[in-house]
Design a protein around this motif. Structure first.
Motif, PDB file in Angstrom:
ATOM      1  N   LEU A 217      -8.104   3.199  -1.547  1.00 40.91           N
ATOM      2  CA  LEU A 217      -7.103   4.241  -1.791  1.00 40.91           C
ATOM      3  C   LEU A 217      -7.601   5.275  -2.796  1.00 40.91           C
ATOM      4  CD1 LEU A 217      -3.564   2.688  -2.281  1.00 40.91           C
ATOM      5  CD2 LEU A 217      -4.202   4.613  -0.848  1.00 40.91           C
TER       6      LEU A 217
ATOM      7  N   ARG B 123       0.829  -1.206   0.000  1.00 44.52           N
ATOM      8  CA  ARG B 123       0.000   0.000   0.000  1.00 44.52           C
ATOM      9  C   ARG B 123       0.869   1.265   0.000  1.00 44.52           C
ATOM     10  NH1 ARG B 123      -5.889   1.124   1.660  1.00 44.52           N
ATOM     11  NH2 ARG B 123      -5.797   3.297   2.203  1.00 44.52           N
TER      12      ARG B 123
ATOM     13  N   LEU C 290      -3.519   8.045 -15.383  1.00 47.11           N
ATOM     14  CA  LEU C 290      -2.730   7.805 -14.159  1.00 47.11           C
ATOM     15  C   LEU C 290      -1.778   6.626 -14.328  1.00 47.11           C
ATOM     16  CD1 LEU C 290      -2.983   9.048 -11.226  1.00 47.11           C
ATOM     17  CD2 LEU C 290      -4.328   7.032 -10.655  1.00 47.11           C
TER      18      LEU C 290
ATOM     19  N   ILE D  24     -20.030  -1.228  -5.202  1.00 51.76           N
ATOM     20  CA  ILE D  24     -19.771  -2.642  -4.917  1.00 51.76           C
ATOM     21  C   ILE D  24     -20.789  -3.060  -3.853  1.00 51.76           C
ATOM     22  CG2 ILE D  24     -18.077  -4.319  -4.095  1.00 51.76           C
ATOM     23  CD1 ILE D  24     -15.905  -2.567  -5.195  1.00 51.76           C
TER      24      ILE D  24
ATOM     25  N   GLY E 115      -9.981   1.058 -10.578  1.00 52.10           N
ATOM     26  CA  GLY E 115     -10.228   2.395 -11.120  1.00 52.10           C
ATOM     27  C   GLY E 115     -11.224   2.407 -12.271  1.00 52.10           C
TER      28      GLY E 115
ATOM     29  N   HIS F 269      -7.726  -1.433   4.847  1.00 54.11           N
ATOM     30  CA  HIS F 269      -7.915  -1.642   3.406  1.00 54.11           C
ATOM     31  C   HIS F 269      -8.791  -0.570   2.773  1.00 54.11           C
ATOM     32  CE1 HIS F 269      -5.984  -5.558   2.715  1.00 54.11           C
ATOM     33  NE2 HIS F 269      -6.301  -5.801   3.975  1.00 54.11           N
ATOM     34  N   PHE F 270      -9.171   0.460   3.546  1.00 51.93           N
ATOM     35  CA  PHE F 270     -10.068   1.496   3.002  1.00 51.93           C
ATOM     36  C   PHE F 270      -9.570   1.942   1.625  1.00 51.93           C
ATOM     37  CE2 PHE F 270     -11.498   5.866   2.373  1.00 51.93           C
ATOM     38  CZ  PHE F 270     -12.849   5.748   2.669  1.00 51.93           C
TER      39      PHE F 270
ATOM     40  N   TYR G 129     -21.887  -4.472   1.612  1.00 53.07           N
ATOM     41  CA  TYR G 129     -21.897  -3.035   1.889  1.00 53.07           C
ATOM     42  C   TYR G 129     -23.288  -2.426   1.682  1.00 53.07           C
ATOM     43  CZ  TYR G 129     -16.845  -3.624   1.418  1.00 53.07           C
ATOM     44  OH  TYR G 129     -15.562  -4.045   1.558  1.00 53.07           O
TER      45      TYR G 129
HETATM   46  C1  HEM Z   1     -16.464   4.942  -6.511  1.00 50.26           C
HETATM   47  C2  HEM Z   1     -15.488   4.196  -6.863  1.00 50.26           C
HETATM   48  C3  HEM Z   1     -14.836   3.183  -5.972  1.00 50.26           C
HETATM   49  C4  HEM Z   1     -15.406   2.348  -5.055  1.00 50.26           C
HETATM   50  C5  HEM Z   1     -16.865   2.232  -4.700  1.00 50.26           C
HETATM   51  C6  HEM Z   1     -14.342   1.566  -4.479  1.00 50.26           C
HETATM   52  C7  HEM Z   1     -14.509   0.629  -3.499  1.00 50.26           C
HETATM   53  C8  HEM Z   1     -13.491  -0.059  -2.871  1.00 50.26           C
HETATM   54  C9  HEM Z   1     -13.674  -1.046  -1.850  1.00 50.26           C
HETATM   55  C10 HEM Z   1     -15.011  -1.481  -1.295  1.00 50.26           C
HETATM   56  C11 HEM Z   1     -12.459  -1.489  -1.483  1.00 50.26           C
HETATM   57  C12 HEM Z   1     -12.159  -2.569  -0.433  1.00 50.26           C
HETATM   58  C13 HEM Z   1     -12.053  -1.937   0.908  1.00 50.26           C
HETATM   59  C14 HEM Z   1     -11.938  -2.937   2.023  1.00 50.26           C
HETATM   60  O1  HEM Z   1     -11.497  -4.058   1.782  1.00 50.26           O
HETATM   61  O2  HEM Z   1     -12.276  -2.587   3.164  1.00 50.26           O
HETATM   62  C15 HEM Z   1     -11.487  -0.786  -2.293  1.00 50.26           C
HETATM   63  C16 HEM Z   1     -10.137  -0.970  -2.205  1.00 50.26           C
HETATM   64  C17 HEM Z   1      -9.255  -0.384  -3.064  1.00 50.26           C
HETATM   65  N1  HEM Z   1      -9.544   0.553  -4.042  1.00 50.26           N
HETATM   66 FE1  HEM Z   1     -11.331   1.323  -4.479  1.00 50.26          FE
HETATM   67  N2  HEM Z   1     -13.167   1.940  -5.054  1.00 50.26           N
HETATM   68  C18 HEM Z   1     -13.425   2.927  -5.971  1.00 50.26           C
HETATM   69  C19 HEM Z   1     -12.529   3.593  -6.777  1.00 50.26           C
HETATM   70  C20 HEM Z   1     -11.194   3.328  -6.796  1.00 50.26           C
HETATM   71  C21 HEM Z   1     -10.251   3.972  -7.674  1.00 50.26           C
HETATM   72  C22 HEM Z   1     -10.589   5.071  -8.697  1.00 50.26           C
HETATM   73  C23 HEM Z   1      -9.045   3.417  -7.393  1.00 50.26           C
HETATM   74  C24 HEM Z   1      -7.707   3.677  -8.010  1.00 50.26           C
HETATM   75  C25 HEM Z   1      -7.468   4.430  -8.988  1.00 50.26           C
HETATM   76  C26 HEM Z   1      -9.203   2.459  -6.321  1.00 50.26           C
HETATM   77  C27 HEM Z   1      -8.195   1.720  -5.752  1.00 50.26           C
HETATM   78  C28 HEM Z   1      -8.365   0.856  -4.695  1.00 50.26           C
HETATM   79  C29 HEM Z   1      -7.277   0.103  -4.094  1.00 50.26           C
HETATM   80  C30 HEM Z   1      -5.818   0.137  -4.499  1.00 50.26           C
HETATM   81  C31 HEM Z   1      -7.834  -0.671  -3.072  1.00 50.26           C
HETATM   82  C32 HEM Z   1      -7.111  -1.652  -2.139  1.00 50.26           C
HETATM   83  C33 HEM Z   1      -6.697  -0.970  -0.865  1.00 50.26           C
HETATM   84  C34 HEM Z   1      -6.076  -1.935   0.119  1.00 50.26           C
HETATM   85  O3  HEM Z   1      -6.339  -3.135   0.059  1.00 50.26           O
HETATM   86  O4  HEM Z   1      -5.293  -1.461   0.974  1.00 50.26           O
HETATM   87  N3  HEM Z   1     -10.534   2.429  -5.989  1.00 50.26           N
HETATM   88  N4  HEM Z   1     -12.146   0.091  -3.121  1.00 50.26           N
END
Ligand code: HEM
Length: 324
Positions: free
Chosen positions: A270, A13, A70, A203, A157, A267-268, A233
């Motif tokens: 990023l 991360r 990006l 999601i 993304g 894991h919120f 969720y």
């Molecule tokens: C509205 C759009 C998005 C939603 C609804 C969303 C939702 C989520 C959710 C539910 C998780 C899992 C969190 C958990 O396990 O507690 C997550 C993780 C993640 N998201 Fe998003 N996401 C969005 C957009 C994005 C974008 C645009 C990116 C990158 C460009 C991104 C990158 C990531 C990454 C890297 C993780 C993993 C973080 C970790 O495990 O530490 N997400 N996202």
């Protein structure tokens, strides 16, 4: 990163987190605004009154262009990634189809790595390749982590933000009173984004979670170590203990705006600040440029995409009147 735990998770991360700092997101804002404006110009060229699928013409192209920018995904590879990432989120595929899709995904990622290794750019793929190639005494990425991290960034993304744009536009058009609050400024576009994330999280269910230790729930049930968890969720966000008796109602003026659409804890998501910026910008420009925008089909005839993970519509047909 999504499934890593403890020190491994922190290392992975830390490597990409700087790209999502408040400063980097603020720097991206003009690019997001310009990309959204280009899409609005294209929409404005559609003959008055013609039906347009906004999912195709706005909800998809904006996040794909932003994450493509990006990550440094060349234009000619973007459509392939879209198809493949759609399939990653599609829980209706057979195991054979899912496996074939995964193979294609890795092939495309390897192709992207090769392109960027030959010609590095000012993008996250080039940074991650450098982190791999430095072999910095365990602080970089392993050979397997490089493609995995890129897949996470590209898939996270691409698909999620599409659904939030789709749901926000749909809900506003289906609830004129709520749209009125947004237009008059009584609620900000950021409020609309948060309420969409709460009531219609992109999601609905997140698979690929496993209990690392036994987890005791307040009602006495125990999830034992190793058991799979499907995080719901959508249900949490509409729980009356959290959001009261009207938790099911879409209300952009809601005082308590908390939700789990981006997950929780270490894991919120990023990408949350980037996703919020993209959706708010898309809404602001869309409703400014097309004051008479309306749904081109009765709201209850729009069909959901057939997967238990993502929460969007198969199509979002609208008419783009410029007059209010
Ligand atoms: C509205 C759009 C998005 C939603 C609804 C969303 C939702 C989520 C959710 C539910 C998780 C899992 C969190 C958990 O396990 O507690 C997550 C993780 C993640 N998201 Fe998003 N996401 C969005 C957009 C994005 C974008 C645009 C990116 C990158 C460009 C991104 C990158 C990531 C990454 C890297 C993780 C993993 C973080 C970790 O495990 O530490 N997400 N996202």
């Amino acid at each position: 990163m999504l499934t890593a735990y403890g020190a491994d998770h922190r290392r992975l991360r830390r490597m990409v987190a700087p790209a999502f700092s408040a400063r980097r997101i603020a720097e991206l804002k003009p690019a997001v605004q310009a990309l959204a404006a280009e899409l609005m110009d294209e929409l404005a060229a559609v003959p008055e009154g013609q039906v347009v699928d906004l999912r195709e013409r706005l909800a998809y192209p904006l996040p794909i262009a932003v994450i493509g920018h990006l990550m440094g995904v060349p234009q000619e590879q973007r459509d392939d990634f879209r198809q493949i990432v759609d399939n990653v989120f599609d829980s209706t595929l057979t195991p054979e189809q899912a496996q074939a899709n995964n193979l294609r995904l890795f092939e495309h990622i390897e192709q992207l790595i090769a392109t960027k290794r030959a010609e590095p750019g000012d993008d996250m793929t080039s940074l991650l390749i450098a982190a791999r190639d430095e072999e910095s005494g365990g602080a970089g990425l392993t050979a397997a982590e490089l493609p995995d991290t890129m897949i996470l960034m590209i898939s996270a993304g691409y698909e999620t933000t599409v659904d939030v744009i789709d749901q926000a536009v749909f809900t506003m058009l289906a609830s004129p009173a709520q749209l009125g609050l947004g237009r008059s400024g009584e609620a900000s576009w950021a409020d609309v984004v948060e309420e969409t994330l709460r009531a219609e999280p992109a999601i609905k269910y997140l698979p690929l979670r496993f209990a690392v230790t036994d987890v005791k729930l307040p009602d006495g049930q125990v999830i034992t170590a190793g058991e799979p968890i499907l995080a719901a969720y959508g249900a949490a966000n509409r729980h009356p203990d959290w959001h009261g008796a009207d938790a099911d109602a879409f209300d952009v003026t809601r005082r308590v705006k908390d939700h789990l659409a981006f997950g929780y804890g270490v894991h919120f998501c990023l990408g949350a600040p980037l996703a919020r910026l993209e959706v708010a910008e898309a809404l602001r420009q869309l409703f400014d440029r097309f004051p008479g925008l309306s749904l081109a089909a009765p709201a209850d005839t729009l069909r959901p995409i057939p997967t238990l993970i993502s929460n969007g519509h198969q199509k979002l047909p609208v008419r783009l009147h410029t007059a209010g």
